[in-house]
Design a protein around this motif. Structure first.
Motif, PDB file in Angstrom:
ATOM      1  N   VAL A  89       0.686  -1.179   0.012  1.00 40.76           N
ATOM      2  CA  VAL A  89       0.086   0.008   0.123  1.00 40.76           C
ATOM      3  C   VAL A  89       0.979   1.241   0.009  1.00 40.76           C
ATOM      4  O   VAL A  89       0.526   2.324  -0.626  1.00 40.76           O
ATOM      5  CB  VAL A  89      -1.058   0.007   1.340  1.00 40.76           C
ATOM      6  N   ALA A  90       1.885   1.208   0.671  1.00 35.26           N
ATOM      7  CA  ALA A  90       2.987   2.357   0.757  1.00 35.26           C
ATOM      8  C   ALA A  90       3.583   2.635  -0.566  1.00 35.26           C
ATOM      9  O   ALA A  90       4.175   3.875  -0.488  1.00 35.26           O
ATOM     10  CB  ALA A  90       3.927   2.125   1.869  1.00 35.26           C
ATOM     11  N   GLY A  91       3.663   1.744  -1.373  1.00 32.71           N
ATOM     12  CA  GLY A  91       3.968   2.147  -2.994  1.00 32.71           C
ATOM     13  C   GLY A  91       5.347   1.492  -3.081  1.00 32.71           C
ATOM     14  O   GLY A  91       5.330   1.130  -4.485  1.00 32.71           O
ATOM     15  N   ARG A  92       6.163   0.964  -2.248  1.00 31.80           N
ATOM     16  CA  ARG A  92       7.125   0.060  -2.524  1.00 31.80           C
ATOM     17  C   ARG A  92       8.358   0.631  -3.478  1.00 31.80           C
ATOM     18  O   ARG A  92       9.004  -0.053  -4.046  1.00 31.80           O
ATOM     19  CB  ARG A  92       6.662  -1.159  -2.789  1.00 31.80           C
ATOM     20  N   LYS A  93       8.243   1.887  -3.288  1.00 30.67           N
ATOM     21  CA  LYS A  93       9.116   2.716  -4.174  1.00 30.67           C
ATOM     22  C   LYS A  93      10.496   2.159  -4.110  1.00 30.67           C
ATOM     23  O   LYS A  93      11.541   2.577  -4.985  1.00 30.67           O
ATOM     24  CB  LYS A  93       9.132   4.270  -4.441  1.00 30.67           C
ATOM     25  N   ASN A  94      10.985   2.276  -2.681  1.00 35.24           N
ATOM     26  CA  ASN A  94      12.246   2.090  -2.398  1.00 35.24           C
ATOM     27  C   ASN A  94      12.674   0.741  -1.923  1.00 35.24           C
ATOM     28  O   ASN A  94      13.606   0.130  -1.320  1.00 35.24           O
ATOM     29  CB  ASN A  94      12.582   3.058  -1.137  1.00 35.24           C
ATOM     30  N   GLY A  95      11.592  -0.216  -2.005  1.00 32.66           N
ATOM     31  CA  GLY A  95      11.668  -1.742  -1.673  1.00 32.66           C
ATOM     32  C   GLY A  95      11.467  -2.824  -2.765  1.00 32.66           C
ATOM     33  O   GLY A  95      11.080  -2.093  -3.885  1.00 32.66           O
ATOM     34  N   PRO A  96      11.379  -3.933  -2.513  1.00 36.19           N
ATOM     35  CA  PRO A  96      11.196  -4.930  -3.511  1.00 36.19           C
ATOM     36  C   PRO A  96       9.639  -4.929  -3.801  1.00 36.19           C
ATOM     37  O   PRO A  96       8.802  -4.439  -2.947  1.00 36.19           O
ATOM     38  CB  PRO A  96      11.496  -6.165  -2.997  1.00 36.19           C
ATOM     39  N   SER A  97       9.305  -5.399  -5.214  1.00 36.51           N
ATOM     40  CA  SER A  97       7.869  -5.556  -5.353  1.00 36.51           C
ATOM     41  C   SER A  97       7.114  -6.864  -4.750  1.00 36.51           C
ATOM     42  O   SER A  97       8.025  -7.571  -3.922  1.00 36.51           O
ATOM     43  CB  SER A  97       7.912  -5.748  -6.968  1.00 36.51           C
ATOM     44  N   VAL A  98       6.100  -6.819  -4.472  1.00 37.37           N
ATOM     45  CA  VAL A  98       5.315  -8.077  -3.985  1.00 37.37           C
ATOM     46  C   VAL A  98       4.394  -8.646  -4.933  1.00 37.37           C
ATOM     47  O   VAL A  98       3.916  -8.286  -5.848  1.00 37.37           O
ATOM     48  CB  VAL A  98       4.372  -7.591  -2.881  1.00 37.37           C
ATOM     49  N   CYS A  99       4.664  -9.920  -4.690  1.00 34.40           N
ATOM     50  CA  CYS A  99       4.070 -11.099  -5.644  1.00 34.40           C
ATOM     51  C   CYS A  99       3.179 -11.811  -4.679  1.00 34.40           C
ATOM     52  O   CYS A  99       3.713 -12.582  -3.801  1.00 34.40           O
ATOM     53  CB  CYS A  99       5.012 -11.733  -6.582  1.00 34.40           C
ATOM     54  N   ALA A 100       1.904 -11.961  -4.947  1.00 39.74           N
ATOM     55  CA  ALA A 100       1.133 -12.732  -4.431  1.00 39.74           C
ATOM     56  C   ALA A 100       0.956 -14.337  -4.812  1.00 39.74           C
ATOM     57  O   ALA A 100       1.209 -14.500  -6.209  1.00 39.74           O
ATOM     58  CB  ALA A 100      -0.410 -12.192  -4.235  1.00 39.74           C
ATOM     59  N   TYR A 101       0.526 -15.125  -3.958  1.00 36.08           N
ATOM     60  CA  TYR A 101       0.468 -16.761  -4.223  1.00 36.08           C
ATOM     61  C   TYR A 101      -0.289 -17.191  -3.342  1.00 36.08           C
ATOM     62  O   TYR A 101      -0.521 -16.884  -2.373  1.00 36.08           O
ATOM     63  CB  TYR A 101       1.953 -17.248  -4.474  1.00 36.08           C
ATOM     64  N   ALA A 102      -0.969 -18.201  -3.981  1.00 42.36           N
ATOM     65  CA  ALA A 102      -1.961 -19.171  -3.065  1.00 42.36           C
ATOM     66  C   ALA A 102      -1.088 -20.221  -2.335  1.00 42.36           C
ATOM     67  O   ALA A 102      -0.547 -21.130  -2.994  1.00 42.36           O
ATOM     68  CB  ALA A 102      -3.098 -19.827  -3.947  1.00 42.36           C
ATOM     69  N   GLY A 103      -1.357 -20.271  -1.223  1.00 43.84           N
ATOM     70  CA  GLY A 103      -0.917 -21.299  -0.268  1.00 43.84           C
ATOM     71  C   GLY A 103       0.015 -20.526   1.053  1.00 43.84           C
ATOM     72  O   GLY A 103       0.136 -19.405   1.049  1.00 43.84           O
ATOM     73  N   GLY A 104       0.672 -21.321   1.650  1.00 41.98           N
ATOM     74  CA  GLY A 104       1.722 -20.912   2.735  1.00 41.98           C
ATOM     75  C   GLY A 104       3.005 -21.098   2.315  1.00 41.98           C
ATOM     76  O   GLY A 104       3.444 -21.242   1.189  1.00 41.98           O
ATOM     77  N   ARG A 105       4.114 -20.764   3.296  1.00 38.23           N
ATOM     78  CA  ARG A 105       5.412 -20.797   3.240  1.00 38.23           C
ATOM     79  C   ARG A 105       5.717 -22.517   2.391  1.00 38.23           C
ATOM     80  O   ARG A 105       5.243 -23.412   3.050  1.00 38.23           O
ATOM     81  CB  ARG A 105       6.054 -20.939   4.680  1.00 38.23           C
ATOM     82  N   GLY A 106       6.412 -22.162   1.787  1.00 44.76           N
ATOM     83  CA  GLY A 106       6.819 -23.627   0.987  1.00 44.76           C
ATOM     84  C   GLY A 106       6.071 -23.971  -0.133  1.00 44.76           C
ATOM     85  O   GLY A 106       6.396 -25.232  -0.866  1.00 44.76           O
ATOM     86  N   ALA A 107       5.244 -23.328  -0.458  1.00 44.87           N
ATOM     87  CA  ALA A 107       4.423 -23.762  -1.660  1.00 44.87           C
ATOM     88  C   ALA A 107       5.233 -23.764  -3.034  1.00 44.87           C
ATOM     89  O   ALA A 107       6.159 -22.850  -3.243  1.00 44.87           O
ATOM     90  CB  ALA A 107       3.069 -22.874  -1.633  1.00 44.87           C
ATOM     91  N   TYR A 108       4.844 -24.415  -3.913  1.00 46.45           N
ATOM     92  CA  TYR A 108       5.556 -24.256  -5.182  1.00 46.45           C
ATOM     93  C   TYR A 108       5.460 -22.743  -5.981  1.00 46.45           C
ATOM     94  O   TYR A 108       6.356 -22.398  -6.487  1.00 46.45           O
ATOM     95  CB  TYR A 108       5.015 -25.408  -6.203  1.00 46.45           C
ATOM     96  N   ALA A 109       4.227 -22.326  -5.671  1.00 46.93           N
ATOM     97  CA  ALA A 109       4.261 -20.943  -6.382  1.00 46.93           C
ATOM     98  C   ALA A 109       5.073 -19.940  -5.513  1.00 46.93           C
ATOM     99  O   ALA A 109       5.656 -19.211  -6.268  1.00 46.93           O
ATOM    100  CB  ALA A 109       2.594 -20.505  -5.945  1.00 46.93           C
ATOM    101  N   GLU A 110       5.357 -20.261  -4.501  1.00 42.29           N
ATOM    102  CA  GLU A 110       6.466 -19.194  -3.467  1.00 42.29           C
ATOM    103  C   GLU A 110       7.921 -19.341  -4.117  1.00 42.29           C
ATOM    104  O   GLU A 110       8.495 -18.730  -4.518  1.00 42.29           O
ATOM    105  CB  GLU A 110       6.280 -19.448  -2.085  1.00 42.29           C
ATOM    106  N   GLN A 111       8.052 -20.665  -4.672  1.00 45.92           N
ATOM    107  CA  GLN A 111       9.506 -21.083  -5.165  1.00 45.92           C
ATOM    108  C   GLN A 111       9.482 -20.622  -6.653  1.00 45.92           C
ATOM    109  O   GLN A 111      10.622 -19.937  -7.053  1.00 45.92           O
ATOM    110  CB  GLN A 111       9.627 -22.617  -5.308  1.00 45.92           C
ATOM    111  N   ALA A 112       8.442 -20.720  -7.291  1.00 45.18           N
ATOM    112  CA  ALA A 112       8.566 -20.081  -8.469  1.00 45.18           C
ATOM    113  C   ALA A 112       8.801 -18.300  -8.482  1.00 45.18           C
ATOM    114  O   ALA A 112       9.348 -18.097  -9.484  1.00 45.18           O
ATOM    115  CB  ALA A 112       6.965 -20.276  -9.478  1.00 45.18           C
ATOM    116  N   ILE A 113       7.794 -17.978  -7.583  1.00 44.93           N
ATOM    117  CA  ILE A 113       8.434 -16.325  -7.255  1.00 44.93           C
ATOM    118  C   ILE A 113       9.886 -16.127  -7.201  1.00 44.93           C
ATOM    119  O   ILE A 113      10.258 -15.121  -7.597  1.00 44.93           O
ATOM    120  CB  ILE A 113       7.333 -15.764  -6.121  1.00 44.93           C
TER     121      ILE A 113
END
Length: 655
Positions: free
Chosen positions: A361-385
Motif C-alpha cells: 500500500v505504501a508504494g514500495r518505491k524504495n523496496g522490492p515488489s510484492v508477488c501474491a500466491y496461493a498457499g503458505g510457506r513452502g508452496a511451489y508458487a512461492e518457489q516460482a516467485i
C-alpha cells in the motif's frame, strides 16, 4: 450513420470526409480505437450513404435506424467501458458506488468513505445539491458539500459521484466532481443535458419516474451528441400504482437495454424500493440480471440522516451485501471491481499478510515488489516467485487463487503467480476461468517450474502407519501411481500443498501425511518419508505472472494469450486459427471452456508464440499485434469470431 475509416488514412482525407459530412448538416464525432477509427455522423441524414462510402479513406458505412444514434448497438457493437480515475464500469465487472444520500458534515463523509471503502465500494456518492419534493426539506450543503465530498474521496482513494441539478452549479463543481449524476427529475431537462454533456466528463443518467426505455436512451443521446463519450445508465425504479415500495424496480430493463445499447447499466436499489431491508436482495437481483454495478445509499447513522435515512443501509448491512455479491458474481460469470487500498485502511488477513500488504500500500518505491500466491510457506508458487524474480520480490501468501487476483487488484501486491497447467495432471481449469472472468488483470510473464513431490509426516511416523493423505487435487493427481500402492489410504483435498503440510504438522498425528515440496518439510518440521513420488519425473507446472491491466508493458513480446469464441457455423474455428498461421505464429496451446449460461457453447483459450529467428524484437512484437488486431476486426465485421480479448503480450521465462 457510422463511417469506418481505413486503418492508414491520410490526415487530409480524414479532414475531407469530416468537411463533407458537416456541409451536409451532420454533427461528426470521432472515436479512435486501438486498431480502428470511426466517425459517428448524427443529425437529419439528407445524403445517400453510398456518396460517403466512395470517399477516399472510407472503409465502410453503417446506417443507423434507431432514433438514438450514438447510444445504439448499431453505432458500437461491443459494450462500452467507462473509466474514472482507474475505476472501470462495464465489461465483465460489478462495480459498486456507495455513500450517504446527502453530504451533512466532514466527519459524516469521512466515516462513510472509510466504511464503504473497506467493504469494497469503488466510488463514493453524496449529494451536495438536493432536489427535494418539499421546499422545507434539507436542500444540501451546496458548494461546501462538494468540497467535503472531494476531500473524503481523496482520503480513501475513491472517485466521487454527485448530482447536478442546474447548469449554474457547474463552476462550483467542475474542480471537484469525477462523475456527474443527472437525477430522475432532470432526465428530460434537455438544456441541462446539453451543458453537462459538453463538459466531456462521465455522467450517470437516471431513468425518469415514468420514462420509457426509448425516452431514456434519447436523453442519453443528448449527452453523447453534446460531447461526452462516457454515459452510464441507471435504473432506479419507475412510478406505478404499487405503494408497498417507494417505486417499482424494473429489472427487465437490463436485458432489454443490453440488446439496444452499448452503454454500461447500473441499478439504484435504494431509491427503487425505499426500504432499508429490501435494498440488499434487490441489489443481488440486479447483479443476477446482468447489471454492471450498483449505486447504494449507506449512512453511518441512518436514523440521524438528514435525507432518506429509511432507505440507507447501515455499514454492517452494506458489508454483508458486498460479501454476498462476491459469492454471486462468479456464478453469473462476473468479477467484483476492486479499488487500490490506501494507507489509512486496515488490510484483512494474517499478521504476516498485513505486514506485506502495508509495504504494498505504501508504494514500495524504495523496496522490492510484492508477488501474491496461493498457499503458505513452502508452496511451489512461492518457489516460482523466488526463482522468477531472482529473490528480488517479496512473497505475499493468500488463501486461494481468486484472492491472488484480488490482492493484485486492490494493491496489496504488484503481481501474482498462478499455476495454469501441469505436464502430468493437465490444466488448472479454475485459473483459465479466472483469467476470462477478471478483465482488469493481464498476463505479463510465464514461468515453468519442475515439481518434485515428497510424502511428509511428523517425526517418528512411518509409511506403514499412514491412514490419511492430504494435498491439493493436483498434487494427488500427480502422484497417482504412488498412491495406488496404498489403496487403503484416504485422500483429502486441501487448498494448497503447503496447507496440507501445515495441517499435518499442527495435528501431530503420525497417521496423517501430506504430499508437498521437500522445501515445506523443514518449514513445518516434518520428515520426508519418501521423496520423488510423482508419477513421472518429467513433472512441470507452468505458472502465469499477472498484473493489473496496463501497469506493465512488454516492449518486445514473443508470446501472447488470447480468449475468443466462435459462431456456430462450419469453419468458424478454422477461420480464427488460420490467422495465426497467416502471420507466422505457432499455436502452442488451445483449450476450450464452457461459456457459463450458454449450454454447448465454448470459449477458446489460445497461446501463440513466434518461432526462433524471425527477426528483430520490434518486428516480432508487431507480428503478434497484427494477428490479434485482424482477429478483433473479423469479430467486429462478421461475427464469425466473437468476444476476442487479449489476456497478455509477454516474454516467456523458463526457470
Amino acid at each position: 450513420m457510422v463511417i469506418v475509416l481505413e486503418k492508414n488514412i491520410r490526415d487530409d482525407d480524414k479532414q475531407r470526409i469530416r468537411t463533407f459530412l458537416e456541409k451536409n448538416s451532420l454533427r461528426v464525432n470521432e472515436i479512435a480505437g486501438d486498431e480502428e477509427t470511426i466517425f459517428g455522423a448524427v443529425g437529419r441524414v439528407g445524403i445517400d450513404p453510398r456518396e460517403v462510402e466512395i470517399l477516399p479513406g472510407v472503409q465502410r458505412v453503417i446506417p443507423i435506424s434507431k432514433p438514438y444514434k450514438m447510444a445504439s448497438r448499431e453505432f458500437k457493437r461491443d459494450n462500452s467501458v467507462v473509466s474514472v480515475r482507474g475505476v472501470k464500469i462495464g465489461g465483465n465487472r460489478v462495480s459498486v458506488i456507495a455513500g450517504p444520500c446527502a453530504v451533512e458534515s466532514l466527519e459524516q463523509m469521512m466515516e462513510s468513505a472509510a466504511r464503504v471503502a473497506e467493504s469494497g465500494a469503488v466510488m463514493l456518492r453524496g449529494g451536495a445539491y438536493k432536489p427535494r419534493t418539499s421546499p422545507y426539506a434539507f436542500q444540501g450543503m451546496a458548494e461546501e458539500g462538494v468540497k467535503i465530498l472531494r476531500e473524503a474521496g481523496d482520503a480513501y482513494g475513491l472517485p466521487v459521484v454527485t448530482e447536478i441539478v442546474s447548469s449554474e452549479h457547474i463552476p462550483a463543481m467542475i474542480d471537484y466532481v469525477d462523475v456527474y449524476q443527472i437525477g430522475a427529475r432532470n432526465m428530460q431537462n434537455f438544456e441541462l443535458l446539453k451543458k453537462v454533456g459538453a463538459l466531456g466528463r462521465p455522467v450517470i443518467l437516471k431513468r425518469g419516474l415514468s420514462a420509457t426505455i426509448e425516452e431514456w436512451l434519447m436523453a442519453a443521446e443528448y449527452l453523447l451528441a453534446s460531447g461526452t463519450e462516457d454515459v452510464i445508465l441507471c435504473e432506479r425504479g419507475i412510478r406505478t400504482y404499487e405503494k408497498a415500495t417507494r417505486n417499482t424496480l424494473d429489472l427487465s430493463a437490463i436485458p432489454v437495454l443490453r440488446s439496444l445499447t452499448h452503454l454500461p447499466i447500473i441499478v439504484d436499489p435504494s431509491h427503487a424500493v425505499g426500504v432499508r431491508d429490501k435494498v440488499p436482495p434487490m441489489g443481488l437481483a440486479a447483479v443476477a440480471a446482468g447489471a454492471d454495478g450498483l449505486i447504494v445509499e449507506v449512512h453511518p447513522c441512518p436514523e440521524c440522516a438528514l435525507s432518506d435515512g429509511a432507505q440507507s443501509l447501515y455499514p454492517a448491512q452494506f458489508e454483508k451485501m458486498m460479501r454476498d455479491i462476491e459469492v454471486l458474481a462468479p456464478v453469473v460469470g462476473r468479477s467484483v471491481s476492486r479499488r487500490r487500498l490506501q494507507g489509512k485502511l486496515s488490510v484483512p488477513g494474517t499478521a504476516a499478510q498485513s505486514q506485506n500488504a502495508a509495504a504494498a500500500v505504501a508504494g514500495r518505491k524504495n523496496g522490492p515488489s510484492v508477488c501474491a500466491y496461493a498457499g503458505g510457506r513452502g508452496a511451489y508458487a512461492e518457489q516460482a516467485i523466488r526463482r522468477y524474480y531472482d529473490d528480488d520480490a517479496a512473497s505475499l501468501p493468500v488463501q486461494n487463487f481468486r484472492e491472488v487476483i484480488n490482492a493484485v487488484l486492490d494493491g496489496r501486491a504488484d503481481t501474482g503467480m498462478l499455476p495454469i497447467e501441469n505436464s502430468l495432471a493437465g490444466s488448472v481449469y479454475e485459473n483459465y476461468d479466472n483469467l476470462a472472468r477478471y478483465e482488469d488483470i493481464e498476463i505479463i510473464g510465464v514461468a515453468t517450474l519442475r515439481i518434485e513431490h515428497s510424502l511428509l509426516a511428523v517425526k517418528g511416523a512411518s509409511i506403514d502407519g499412514i491412514e490419511t493423505v492430504y494435498s491439493h487435487p493436483q498434487g494427488l493427481a500427480q502422484c497417482s501411481e504412488f498412491l495406488a500402492k496404498y489403496p487403503h489410504w484416504k485422500h483429502i483435498e486441501t487448498e494448497s500443498t503447503s496447507a496440507a503440510a501445515e495441517l499435518v504438522a499442527s495435528s501431530g498425528d503420525p497417521s496423517k501425511a501430506a504430499i508437498a515440496s521437500d522445501v515445506a518439510g523443514p518449514l513445518y518440521r516434518l520428515d520426508a518419508l519418501k521423496s520423488g513420488i510423482e508419477t513421472d519425473p518429467r513433472n512441470y507446472t507452468r505458472f502465469v505472472v499477472i498484473a493489473r491491466s496496463g501497469e506493465v508493458v512488454c516492449d518486445a513480446p514473443n508470446h501472447a494469450s488470447v480468449i475468443f469464441s466462435t459462431a456456430n457455423e462450419p469453419g468458424s474455428l478454422h477461420s480464427a486459427l488460420g490467422l495465426f498461421m497467416k502471420h507466422g505464429l505457432n499455436l502452442t496451446k488451445l483449450e476450450s471452456r464452457p461459456i457459463q449460461g450458454e449450454p454447448w457453447r465454448y470459449r477458446f483459450y489460445a497461446n501463440v508464440s513466434l518461432p526462433e529467428g524471425v527477426g528483430s524484437s520490434v518486428v516480432s512484437a508487431e507480428r503478434i499485434r497484427s494477428a490479434l488486431a485482424e482477429m478483433e476486426k473479423i469479430s467486429q465485421d462478421n461475427g464469425i469470431v466473437q468476444g476476442v480479448r487479449v489476456l497478455g503480450l509477454y516474454s516467456a521465462k523458463e526457470i
